[in-house]
Design an enzyme around this catalytic site. Structure first.
Site, PDB file in Angstrom:
ATOM      1  N   GLY A  48      11.418  57.207  17.001  1.00 28.46           N
ATOM      2  CA  GLY A  48      11.636  56.678  15.784  1.00 28.46           C
ATOM      3  C   GLY A  48      10.636  57.241  14.768  1.00 28.46           C
ATOM      4  O   GLY A  48       9.698  58.040  14.911  1.00 28.46           O
ATOM      5  N   GLN A  53       5.460  57.154   7.374  1.00 31.02           N
ATOM      6  CA  GLN A  53       5.163  58.195   8.096  1.00 31.02           C
ATOM      7  C   GLN A  53       5.733  59.396   7.076  1.00 31.02           C
ATOM      8  O   GLN A  53       5.182  60.497   7.789  1.00 31.02           O
ATOM      9  CB  GLN A  53       5.906  58.243   9.504  1.00 31.02           C
ATOM     10  CG  GLN A  53       5.239  57.192  10.376  1.00 31.02           C
ATOM     11  CD  GLN A  53       5.808  57.191  11.881  1.00 31.02           C
ATOM     12  OE1 GLN A  53       6.857  56.710  11.774  1.00 31.02           O
ATOM     13  NE2 GLN A  53       5.084  57.918  12.725  1.00 31.02           N
ATOM     14  N   CYS A  94       2.442  58.315  18.930  1.00 33.67           N
ATOM     15  CA  CYS A  94       2.894  58.290  17.524  1.00 33.67           C
ATOM     16  C   CYS A  94       2.878  59.501  16.613  1.00 33.67           C
ATOM     17  O   CYS A  94       2.290  60.418  17.009  1.00 33.67           O
ATOM     18  CB  CYS A  94       2.059  57.359  16.861  1.00 33.67           C
ATOM     19  SG  CYS A  94       2.505  56.990  15.052  1.00 33.67           S
ATOM     20  N   LEU A  95       4.052  59.861  15.932  1.00 34.61           N
ATOM     21  CA  LEU A  95       4.135  61.383  15.351  1.00 34.61           C
ATOM     22  C   LEU A  95       2.832  61.113  14.255  1.00 34.61           C
ATOM     23  O   LEU A  95       2.615  62.420  13.968  1.00 34.61           O
ATOM     24  CB  LEU A  95       5.507  61.209  14.757  1.00 34.61           C
ATOM     25  CG  LEU A  95       6.616  61.306  15.538  1.00 34.61           C
ATOM     26  CD1 LEU A  95       7.934  61.059  14.748  1.00 34.61           C
ATOM     27  CD2 LEU A  95       6.393  62.429  16.410  1.00 34.61           C
ATOM     28  N   HIS A 136       7.133  49.213  17.581  1.00 35.82           N
ATOM     29  CA  HIS A 136       6.156  50.223  17.005  1.00 35.82           C
ATOM     30  C   HIS A 136       6.612  50.589  15.643  1.00 35.82           C
ATOM     31  O   HIS A 136       5.796  50.716  14.793  1.00 35.82           O
ATOM     32  CB  HIS A 136       6.472  51.343  18.030  1.00 35.82           C
ATOM     33  CG  HIS A 136       5.644  52.703  17.431  1.00 35.82           C
ATOM     34  ND1 HIS A 136       4.385  53.275  18.227  1.00 35.82           N
ATOM     35  CD2 HIS A 136       5.561  53.442  16.189  1.00 35.82           C
ATOM     36  CE1 HIS A 136       4.132  54.268  17.712  1.00 35.82           C
ATOM     37  NE2 HIS A 136       4.544  54.278  16.595  1.00 35.82           N
ATOM     38  N   GLU A 137       7.993  50.707  15.306  1.00 38.10           N
ATOM     39  CA  GLU A 137       8.525  51.136  13.930  1.00 38.10           C
ATOM     40  C   GLU A 137       8.153  49.834  13.001  1.00 38.10           C
ATOM     41  O   GLU A 137       7.551  49.971  11.725  1.00 38.10           O
ATOM     42  CB  GLU A 137       9.763  51.567  14.002  1.00 38.10           C
ATOM     43  CG  GLU A 137      10.059  52.849  14.796  1.00 38.10           C
ATOM     44  CD  GLU A 137       8.935  53.941  14.771  1.00 38.10           C
ATOM     45  OE1 GLU A 137       8.653  54.212  13.657  1.00 38.10           O
ATOM     46  OE2 GLU A 137       8.668  54.546  15.763  1.00 38.10           O
ATOM     47  N   HIS A 140       4.525  50.012  11.743  1.00 38.37           N
ATOM     48  CA  HIS A 140       4.192  50.874  10.874  1.00 38.37           C
ATOM     49  C   HIS A 140       4.646  50.172   9.460  1.00 38.37           C
ATOM     50  O   HIS A 140       3.892  50.598   8.345  1.00 38.37           O
ATOM     51  CB  HIS A 140       5.271  52.184  10.737  1.00 38.37           C
ATOM     52  CG  HIS A 140       4.784  53.018  11.771  1.00 38.37           C
ATOM     53  ND1 HIS A 140       3.397  53.587  11.592  1.00 38.37           N
ATOM     54  CD2 HIS A 140       5.197  53.640  12.988  1.00 38.37           C
ATOM     55  CE1 HIS A 140       3.266  54.583  12.388  1.00 38.37           C
ATOM     56  NE2 HIS A 140       4.109  54.532  13.336  1.00 38.37           N
TER      57      HIS A 140
END
Ligand code: NI
Length: 164
Positions: A48, A53, A94-95, A136-137, A140
């Site tokens: 995702g 991000q 997480c990226l 999670h997304e 963000h």
């Protein structure tokens, strides 16, 4: 399409509450951004990616997990959680915090209402990994990172040997 540069913790853009998109924002340049976000997510093997991000504080995210493989990547514009249930412990990364993972609790089932890339309203019900990715997304978009959900005293752990 293009691979977009990622923003990393502690970049302040990751801590902002992202802005809702309006009807007029669903245009050609948004379609390009969505395609670029999908390409970027795939290039870094993410499940995702949320717009903050890539440094863009808008309520937009893409998700690609095995459960979405048949229908293609999920595009979520102005997503809202409608309901969630259950609880399970997960190990999450997480990226925006590369090289680390942490233990936290996520819902087992999550229902989200959003608009698709054409601005059409839809609902998605996810379980397990899809539910986790949705939570999670969406986090963000509110400036929340998974580390915020870890129990006090718990630290993310390294998953790669330190370089240099
Ligand atoms: Ni993340």
């Amino acid at each position: 399409m293009a691979i977009l540069p990622l923003s990393y913790h502690p970049d302040p853009v990751l801590r902002q509450k992202a802005k809702r998109l309006k009807e007029k924002d669903i245009n050609d340049s948004l379609q390009k951004l969505i395609d670029d976000m999908i390409e970027t997510m795939r290039a870094v093997h993410g499940v995702g990616l949320a717009a903050p991000q890539v440094g863009i504080s808008l309520r937009l995210a893409v998700i690609e997990v095995p459960q979405t493989a048949a229908a293609g990547p999920l595009v979520l514009i102005n997503p809202e959680i409608v309901s969630r249930s259950g609880e399970r412990e997960v190990e999450e990364g997480c990226l925006s915090l590369p090289g680390f993972r942490g233990k936290l609790k996520r819902s087992v089932k999550v229902t989200v209402r959003a608009r698709d890339r054409n601005g059409r309203d839809y609902k998605i019900r996810g379980e397990d990994l899809l539910a986790e990715a949705l939570e999670h997304e969406l986090d963000h978009l509110n400036g929340t990172l998974y580390i915020d959900h870890m129990e006090e005293g718990e630290k993310p752990f390294k998953i790669e040997p330190e370089e240099g």
